[in-house]
Scaffold this motif. Structure first.
Motif, short mmCIF file in Angstrom:
data_model
loop_
_atom_site.label_atom_id
_atom_site.label_comp_id
_atom_site.label_asym_id
_atom_site.label_seq_id
_atom_site.Cartn_x
_atom_site.Cartn_y
_atom_site.Cartn_z
N PHE A 193 0.82 -1.21 0.00
CA PHE A 193 0.00 0.00 0.00
C PHE A 193 0.85 1.27 0.00
O PHE A 193 0.42 2.32 -0.48
CB PHE A 193 -0.93 0.01 1.21
CG PHE A 193 -2.06 -0.97 1.09
CD1 PHE A 193 -2.67 -1.20 -0.13
CD2 PHE A 193 -2.51 -1.68 2.19
CE1 PHE A 193 -3.72 -2.10 -0.26
CE2 PHE A 193 -3.56 -2.59 2.09
CZ PHE A 193 -4.15 -2.80 0.85
N GLU A 194 2.06 1.17 0.54
CA GLU A 194 2.94 2.34 0.55
C GLU A 194 3.55 2.59 -0.82
O GLU A 194 3.77 3.75 -1.20
CB GLU A 194 4.06 2.13 1.59
CG GLU A 194 3.63 2.31 3.02
CD GLU A 194 3.48 3.78 3.40
OE1 GLU A 194 4.22 4.61 2.85
OE2 GLU A 194 2.61 4.08 4.22
N VAL A 195 3.86 1.52 -1.56
CA VAL A 195 4.67 1.65 -2.77
C VAL A 195 3.83 1.62 -4.04
O VAL A 195 4.04 2.43 -4.95
CB VAL A 195 5.74 0.53 -2.81
CG1 VAL A 195 6.50 0.56 -4.12
CG2 VAL A 195 6.69 0.69 -1.64
N LEU A 196 2.89 0.68 -4.13
CA LEU A 196 2.19 0.46 -5.40
C LEU A 196 1.45 1.69 -5.93
O LEU A 196 1.47 1.94 -7.14
CB LEU A 196 1.24 -0.73 -5.26
CG LEU A 196 1.93 -2.10 -5.06
CD1 LEU A 196 0.88 -3.20 -4.99
CD2 LEU A 196 2.92 -2.37 -6.17
N PRO A 197 0.75 2.49 -5.08
CA PRO A 197 0.10 3.69 -5.65
C PRO A 197 1.07 4.64 -6.33
O PRO A 197 0.79 5.17 -7.41
CB PRO A 197 -0.55 4.34 -4.42
CG PRO A 197 -0.78 3.21 -3.48
CD PRO A 197 0.38 2.31 -3.67
N PRO A 246 9.72 10.56 5.09
CA PRO A 246 8.50 9.83 4.67
C PRO A 246 7.76 10.55 3.56
O PRO A 246 7.52 11.76 3.63
CB PRO A 246 7.68 9.76 5.96
CG PRO A 246 8.69 9.86 7.06
CD PRO A 246 9.76 10.77 6.54
N GLY A 247 7.41 9.80 2.53
CA GLY A 247 6.71 10.36 1.38
C GLY A 247 7.61 10.82 0.26
O GLY A 247 7.11 11.08 -0.85
N SER A 248 8.92 10.93 0.51
CA SER A 248 9.83 11.37 -0.54
C SER A 248 10.12 10.23 -1.50
O SER A 248 9.80 9.06 -1.26
CB SER A 248 11.13 11.89 0.08
OG SER A 248 11.81 10.85 0.77
N TYR A 259 12.38 7.66 0.06
CA TYR A 259 11.63 6.81 0.97
C TYR A 259 10.86 5.73 0.21
O TYR A 259 10.85 4.55 0.59
CB TYR A 259 10.67 7.68 1.78
CG TYR A 259 9.76 6.92 2.72
CD1 TYR A 259 10.19 6.54 3.98
CD2 TYR A 259 8.46 6.60 2.34
CE1 TYR A 259 9.35 5.86 4.84
CE2 TYR A 259 7.61 5.93 3.19
CZ TYR A 259 8.05 5.55 4.44
OH TYR A 259 7.23 4.87 5.30
N LEU A 260 10.25 6.10 -0.91
CA LEU A 260 9.49 5.14 -1.70
C LEU A 260 10.41 4.12 -2.35
O LEU A 260 10.05 2.94 -2.48
CB LEU A 260 8.68 5.88 -2.77
CG LEU A 260 7.55 6.78 -2.24
CD1 LEU A 260 6.88 7.52 -3.38
CD2 LEU A 260 6.53 5.96 -1.45
N LEU A 261 11.61 4.54 -2.76
CA LEU A 261 12.57 3.59 -3.32
C LEU A 261 12.97 2.54 -2.29
O LEU A 261 13.06 1.35 -2.60
CB LEU A 261 13.79 4.33 -3.83
CG LEU A 261 13.64 5.09 -5.15
CD1 LEU A 261 14.89 5.91 -5.43
CD2 LEU A 261 13.38 4.13 -6.30
N LEU A 262 13.21 2.98 -1.08
CA LEU A 262 13.59 2.03 -0.03
C LEU A 262 12.42 1.12 0.33
O LEU A 262 12.61 -0.08 0.61
CB LEU A 262 14.06 2.79 1.21
CG LEU A 262 15.35 3.61 1.02
CD1 LEU A 262 15.69 4.37 2.30
CD2 LEU A 262 16.51 2.71 0.62
N MET A 263 11.21 1.66 0.33
CA MET A 263 10.04 0.83 0.57
C MET A 263 9.87 -0.22 -0.53
O MET A 263 9.50 -1.36 -0.27
CB MET A 263 8.79 1.71 0.66
CG MET A 263 8.61 2.37 2.01
SD MET A 263 8.24 1.15 3.29
CE MET A 263 8.08 2.20 4.73
#
Length: 377
Positions: free
Chosen positions: A47-51, A333-335, A338-342
């Motif tokens: 849910f954090e990454v796919l959107p 968070p949200g950058s 951050y999304l790459l690491l998630m």
């Protein structure tokens, strides 16, 4: 008194039944809770990454440039760890389960299993600050030792077969691990004592320069070889314990029947015992691979944490787990960082989940195939 005891026995039986049901329910609830927790972790990462991934919030070029080296480093580190761990762990398990005496096995097996309790950060600390500089100073001797030890074991086995029967009784296979130690120590001493002379004559006195000039292999102090040695040492006890239990669980009548038909110990091992214990051995190898993929501190401290993509075992690498551990505290968070690491965490989770699922599927099929043997682990 007799009537009162008879009257109290149904109540005691009912209490025990209820207590057993309660314990069973708690165990089942704990298992379901663990499964739900694992699924919740995967759902949170998705849910954090796919959107952002579907909506174009992540740059595809940066995504490829950032994750590809880490994925390559993860596979490279796991591969070298398995190269060192699997032969030693399975060899020790086969010797312990089939050849070692019961008295010696009861002492050696707990000792090897206790190695699993050693923290990974301690292994990584020793590998990065002690083992890596030492191998850099004695590179020729260390590489010679990697080739001499397996060759020396095979040479000792060939020599043992040519000994007279009386000598074999004093040097039984059940204690091979003891009488081989002086021979292996001699090989280690010879490899490091003769290495400077061999390096001078064959490599011009500098093996590192020769590797760079002739083969194009750059040598870094903390590299994949160091990671393989350290992480292989860390995962070897778990692989050994599971494989040894699988081999020990094979019914003894199978080996006895093979010996009665004229098979040697080696033929019995390869054609009877190993196929019967294949489900447990496969599970042990896959569990070791899963731990190698997810290991963080050993890779972080012994690899140099450099994002390189090469087959050179003397260069460092950067794994997904190490990258997450280093960069996540500084990521906002949200950058995009951050999304790459998630996303890296999601890929690591999915890979580990698929590997364990595949191991369980193959293990179940092998169990059904060898179920007719009875008692197969």
């Amino acid at each position: 008194m007799i009537e009162s005891s008879r009257l109290s026995s149904p109540s005691r039986s009912l209490w025990r039944h209820q207590r057993d049901r309660l314990a069973t329910g708690l165990i089942a609830a704990g298992g379901i809770g663990v499964v739900l927790a694992v699924m919740a972790i995967g759902a949170f990462l998705a849910f954090e990454v796919l959107p952002a991934l579907v909506g174009g919030g992540l740059d595809v070029g940066r995504l490829r440039d950032s994750l590809t080296p880490m994925a390559w480093g993860t596979l490279k580190a796991a591969l070298w760890a398995m190269v060192f761990a699997i032969p030693l762990a399975l060899g020790a398990a086969m010797h312990s389960a089939l050849f070692m005496s019961q008295r010696l096995r009861s002492r050696m097996k707990p000792t090897l299993e206790m190695m699993e309790a050693l923290p990974g950060v301690v292994v990584g600390f020793i590998a990065g600050l002690v083992l890596a500089p030492w191998i850099e100073r004695h590179l020729a001797g260390a590489l010679a030792l990697l080739f001499l030890l397996p060759s020396g074991v095979l040479l000792a086995a060939a020599g043992w077969r040519r000994l007279p029967v009386s000598a074999r009784r004093h040097m039984s296979l059940s204690r091979a691990g003891l009488w081989l130690m002086p021979w292996l120590a001699l090989l280690a001493y010879a490899s490091f004592a003769l290495a400077p002379m061999v390096e001078e004559r064959l490599f011009g006195g500098d093996l590192r320069f020769w590797l760079d000039a002739e083969l194009g292999l750059d040598y870094a102090t903390r590299n994949a070889l160091i990671v393989g040695l350290a992480m292989g040492f860390a995962i070897m006890p778990s692989v050994y314990a599971l494989a040894e239990d699988a081999l020990s669980g094979v019914p003894s009548r199978l080996g006895e029947g093979a010996h009665a038909l004229g098979a040697t110990r080696w033929q019995t091992l390869w054609r009877v015992v190993l196929p019967a214990a294949a489900p447990g051995i496969f599970a042990a190898v896959m569990i070791g691979a899963g731990r190698a993929v997810g290991e963080t501190m050993i890779v972080l401290m012994a690899s140099g944490n450099t994002a390189l993509m090469s087959l050179n075992p003397f260069e460092g690498m950067r794994t997904m787990a190490a990258g997450i551990a280093v960069e996540m505290p500084e990521a906002v968070p949200g950058s995009e960082e951050y999304l790459l690491l998630m996303l890296a965490a999601l890929l690591l989770f999915a890979f580990t989940f698929l590997v364990n699922t595949l191991a369980e599927v193959v293990r179940s099929r092998l169990r059904r195939r060898y179920r007719w043997l009875g008692g197969v682990p």
